[in-house]
Write a protein that holds these residues in place. Structure first.
Motif, mmCIF file in Angstrom:
data_model
loop_
_atom_site.group_PDB
_atom_site.id
_atom_site.type_symbol
_atom_site.label_atom_id
_atom_site.label_comp_id
_atom_site.label_asym_id
_atom_site.label_seq_id
_atom_site.Cartn_x
_atom_site.Cartn_y
_atom_site.Cartn_z
ATOM 1 N N TYR A 32 0.822 -1.218 0.000
ATOM 2 C CA TYR A 32 0.000 0.000 0.000
ATOM 3 C C TYR A 32 0.852 1.263 0.000
ATOM 4 O O TYR A 32 2.058 1.233 0.229
ATOM 5 C CB TYR A 32 -0.940 0.005 1.206
ATOM 6 N N VAL A 314 -6.127 3.487 2.115
ATOM 7 C CA VAL A 314 -6.923 2.937 1.013
ATOM 8 C C VAL A 314 -7.051 3.964 -0.106
ATOM 9 O O VAL A 314 -6.854 3.660 -1.293
ATOM 10 C CB VAL A 314 -8.310 2.488 1.521
ATOM 11 N N TRP A 342 -3.764 -5.984 -2.105
ATOM 12 C CA TRP A 342 -3.944 -5.381 -0.777
ATOM 13 C C TRP A 342 -5.312 -4.726 -0.681
ATOM 14 O O TRP A 342 -6.009 -4.863 0.339
ATOM 15 C CB TRP A 342 -2.842 -4.363 -0.514
ATOM 16 N N ASN A 345 -8.138 -7.204 -0.206
ATOM 17 C CA ASN A 345 -8.195 -7.685 1.182
ATOM 18 C C ASN A 345 -8.804 -6.661 2.130
ATOM 19 O O ASN A 345 -9.193 -7.014 3.253
ATOM 20 C CB ASN A 345 -6.788 -8.054 1.665
ATOM 21 N N LYS A 346 -8.886 -5.394 1.698
ATOM 22 C CA LYS A 346 -9.475 -4.353 2.534
ATOM 23 C C LYS A 346 -10.963 -4.147 2.256
ATOM 24 O O LYS A 346 -11.597 -3.281 2.880
ATOM 25 C CB LYS A 346 -8.726 -3.025 2.329
ATOM 26 N N GLN A 347 -11.536 -4.927 1.357
ATOM 27 C CA GLN A 347 -12.972 -4.793 1.108
ATOM 28 C C GLN A 347 -13.743 -5.185 2.359
ATOM 29 O O GLN A 347 -13.433 -6.181 3.023
ATOM 30 C CB GLN A 347 -13.392 -5.672 -0.065
ATOM 31 N N TRP A 366 -15.472 -0.067 0.494
ATOM 32 C CA TRP A 366 -14.164 0.188 1.088
ATOM 33 C C TRP A 366 -14.236 1.449 1.939
ATOM 34 O O TRP A 366 -15.029 2.356 1.672
ATOM 35 C CB TRP A 366 -13.102 0.387 0.005
ATOM 36 N N PHE A 370 -7.170 2.064 7.378
ATOM 37 C CA PHE A 370 -6.807 0.650 7.473
ATOM 38 C C PHE A 370 -7.988 -0.177 7.949
ATOM 39 O O PHE A 370 -8.279 -1.246 7.411
ATOM 40 C CB PHE A 370 -5.629 0.470 8.449
ATOM 41 N N ASP A 371 -8.661 0.303 8.999
ATOM 42 C CA ASP A 371 -9.773 -0.444 9.596
ATOM 43 C C ASP A 371 -10.902 0.517 9.946
ATOM 44 O O ASP A 371 -10.705 1.446 10.736
ATOM 45 C CB ASP A 371 -9.308 -1.172 10.862
ATOM 46 N N ARG A 373 -14.793 -0.741 9.653
ATOM 47 C CA ARG A 373 -15.828 -1.572 9.037
ATOM 48 C C ARG A 373 -17.224 -0.997 9.170
ATOM 49 O O ARG A 373 -18.115 -1.359 8.391
ATOM 50 C CB ARG A 373 -15.785 -2.987 9.620
#
Length: 639
Positions: A32, A314, A342, A345-347, A366, A370-371, A373
């Motif tokens: 990233y 992202v 990468w 995997n962040k979806q 997205w 990083f996090d 949700r």
């Protein structure tokens, strides 16, 4: 197209190669890209306050904050909201507070200059509500001057006209914990205790601890606030215990495994303050995790320490992929492939707060960070879809499935007027911005031209489609939003240059023939606001003064946006503003540094128009690369 005296194909190629080399040099080994997200000093000042309240200051290098704050103070004595703004009152008061918390005496020359600046602008009584709230937490302001937030708001059903889900995601994630804080009205004892009485222009003993009236219908909220305060004084707060428990539960449920709340520092700080009011111990895993999340947003050097308001990996990664491919990288280049995987995997495959109003949509979006949700967003998701579309990955079936999920989620988020907002569906009750607590005027998240344009650009760039009627509604919305001069407002970037570039990029792909007039009018506006040096720039003040649309010192990012918009318009109409484009390209070439980078001091990102601005440190890198790459493609095509 002929080659020009000012700009040659070889010059463009060399600039592209140098920029690409720099981008590759800063790619994280995990694939990233991520650079600093700079804001004003209040975020760091409030982090100092938080650690003082929790008693955790000795476990962080907060002594380095003093160096940071001193470096950010300007010659006039104040601190800025955005670069070159002349200083801003609330920002300066919070910086002054933080320096006092760090042990700097009021007699220090920097403090004396700050005091003079602050008093000249009216002192603490003229600051925003959140500045006053932070001061109230340590006894430097009286809670009587803070708007009441009745905790029973937490229990209002979602179907009720007023409930927490009518607030924007950022307002909601910050407000729910403040229901707990404002209910308890704490005055935390810190060591050593401080006062800022010297910053009251009228004198602390003459302060009117009341909310200012506007002389219009919004004064109704002042009357309501007085009623809430009376109820509090009589200990008559309906469903108080149930409301506090519901707010506590809501906060804990929304904490990420990494400790974050909402992916933004205000939500993180307020949630930690709420837990402190509820008696949580500093060693509690929830608190420990939350404090560590704040640490993760910090930037520490040998002698400085500051805290970012958010992080943008992202967003940065998706744009970096687009920049590399647009400028000639192979879609299956290892750097592109690693970044694309990468992103997949962040979806986010969880349901978030968006699902409260959007009962039909399924996960697949997205987020910015990083996090995060609970709070994915439309803008990030659309850019990621475009980036993935440009990349060629080993598992193309997985990529296409991820894109399909992203498209379906975005389509389900279309608002009733026809556009898209950032985080929520139909989050547009304008009256909420009039409540005393909402003095940042950012309580809602309505659809905007720039986010809507991004969705339309995604559809055109990736050959995707949505329901025909919904597509036509989106086009109609975009056309309604065009200003008489031909430009479009930029909600998330400064300002009309950003908005106009995005819309031209979209219309050029999805409606080049039917919307030719709108495209040409937008392009003409961009040409008309080009600076004599060949670049483009727009001041953050254009949010307050529309006469400043498209006016400001040239910057690399805003020049790139203008070029991207003009190139798109030229491709759509076959009428290239050659002279303007060539001058803009020349500006980028002459301002590029030997290491392939560009630098701009100005803030060109927007958090809350008029109230909070951002400098994305990679905007000045990947947007110029995109502009140069698309310009080279046009040269090749026309030659």
């Amino acid at each position: 197209m002929q080659t020009q005296d000012r700009v040659t194909v070889n010059q463009v190629a060399a600039a592209i190669a140098a920029s690409q080399k720099y981008l590759l040099s800063i790619q994280n080994p995990a694939g990233y890209w991520w650079a600093e997200l700079e804001s004003n000093v209040t975020i760091t000042a409030e982090a100092v306050l938080l650690h003082k309240i929790w008693g955790t200051e000795s476990t962080r290098p907060l002594h380095k904050v003093e160096t940071y704050l001193r470096a950010q103070q300007r010659q006039h004595g104040g601190w800025e909201l955005f670069y070159g703004d002349g200083g801003e009152l609330s920002t300066s008061v919070e910086a002054y507070m933080a320096l006092k918390l760090l042990g700097v005496p009021a007699t220090d020359p920097a403090m004396l200059k700050a005091k003079a600046f602050i008093l000249q602008r009216g002192g603490i009584s003229k600051t925003r509500i959140f500045t006053k709230l932070h001061l109230a937490l340590i006894g430097c302001y009286d809670w009587r001057g803070i708007p009441s937030l009745p905790p029973w708001i937490m229990l209002l059903p979602n179907a009720f006209p007023v409930n927490i889900y009518e607030m924007s995601s950022w307002a909601r994630s910050s407000t729910v914990p403040l229901l707990i804080v404002c209910d308890s009205k704490p005055v935390f004892q810190i060591d050593p205790a401080i006062t800022v009485d010297e910053l009251y222009a009228e004198g602390r003993d003459r302060v009117q601890w009341e909310l200012p009236r506007s002389g219009n219908w919004t004064d109704l909220f002042i009357t309501l606030d007085q009623g809430f305060k009376l109820a509090e004084s009589l200990n008559f707060v309906p469903f108080r215990d149930e409301s506090i428990k519901a707010a506590e539960k809501w906060i804990i449920e929304r904490q990420e495994a990494t400790g974050d709340w909402g992916g933004i520092i205000p939500a993180m700080l307020n949630s930690l303050l709420a837990l402190r009011c509820l008696g949580y111990d500093p060693a509690d895993p929830i608190v420990e995790r939350g404090l560590k999340a704040v640490d993760n947003f910090a930037i520490e050097t040998a002698d400085s320490y500051c805290v970012q308001p958010c992080v943008s990996p992202v967003w940065d990664t998706a744009w970096a992929i687009r920049a590399l491919v647009d400028s000639g990288f192979a879609p299956d280049d290892p750097a592109v492939v690693q970044a694309g995987e990468w992103l997949i995997n962040k979806q986010i495959l969880d349901y978030g707060d968006w699902n409260v109003k959007n009962r039909q949509g399924k996960p697949g979006a997205w987020a910015f960070e990083f996090d995060n949700r609970f709070y994915p967003d439309v803008d990030d998701s659309a850019v990621v879809v475009m980036a993935l579309h440009q990349a060629k990955l080993p598992n193309e079936k997985l990529k296409q499935a991820a894109i399909a999920r992203g498209l379906n989620w975005i389509a389900s988020m279309q608002c009733k007027p026809g556009g898209w907002a950032a985080f929520d569906l139909d989050n547009d009750q304008e009256w909420l911005n009039a409540v005393p607590y909402g003095d940042l005027k950012a309580m809602i998240d309505p659809n905007t031209a720039d986010v809507t344009a991004r969705v339309l650009e995604m559809l055109g760039a990736c050959n995707l489609s949505i329901d025909t009627q919904n597509f036509e509604k989106a086009i109609a919305y975009i056309l309604r939003e065009q200003e008489p001069e031909g430009c479009w407002f930029g909600r998330w970037g400064v300002n009309y240059i950003y908005g106009t570039s995005g819309v031209l990029s979209a219309l050029a792909l999805v409606a080049p023939l039917t919307q030719k007039n709108s495209i040409e009018k937008g392009a003409a506006w961009l040409v008309g606001c080009q600076n004599p040096d060949g670049g483009w720039g727009e001041t953050c003040r254009s949010y307050d003064d529309p006469s400043l649309k498209g006016q400001g010192t040239s910057t690399a990012s805003q020049t790139a946006w203008a070029l991207i918009g003009l190139i798109a318009a030229g491709e759509a109409t076959n009428k290239f503003a050659l002279d303007a484009i060539e001058k803009g390209i020349s500006y980028l070439l002459t301002t590029q540094k030997p290491d392939g980078t560009w630098f701009e001091a100005d803030f060109t990102g927007t958090g809350f128009p008029s109230h909070f601005y951002l400098k994305y440190h990679l905007y000045q890198q990947y947007f110029p690369l995109i502009a140069l790459g698309r310009y080279r493609s046009v040269l090749k095509t026309r030659d």
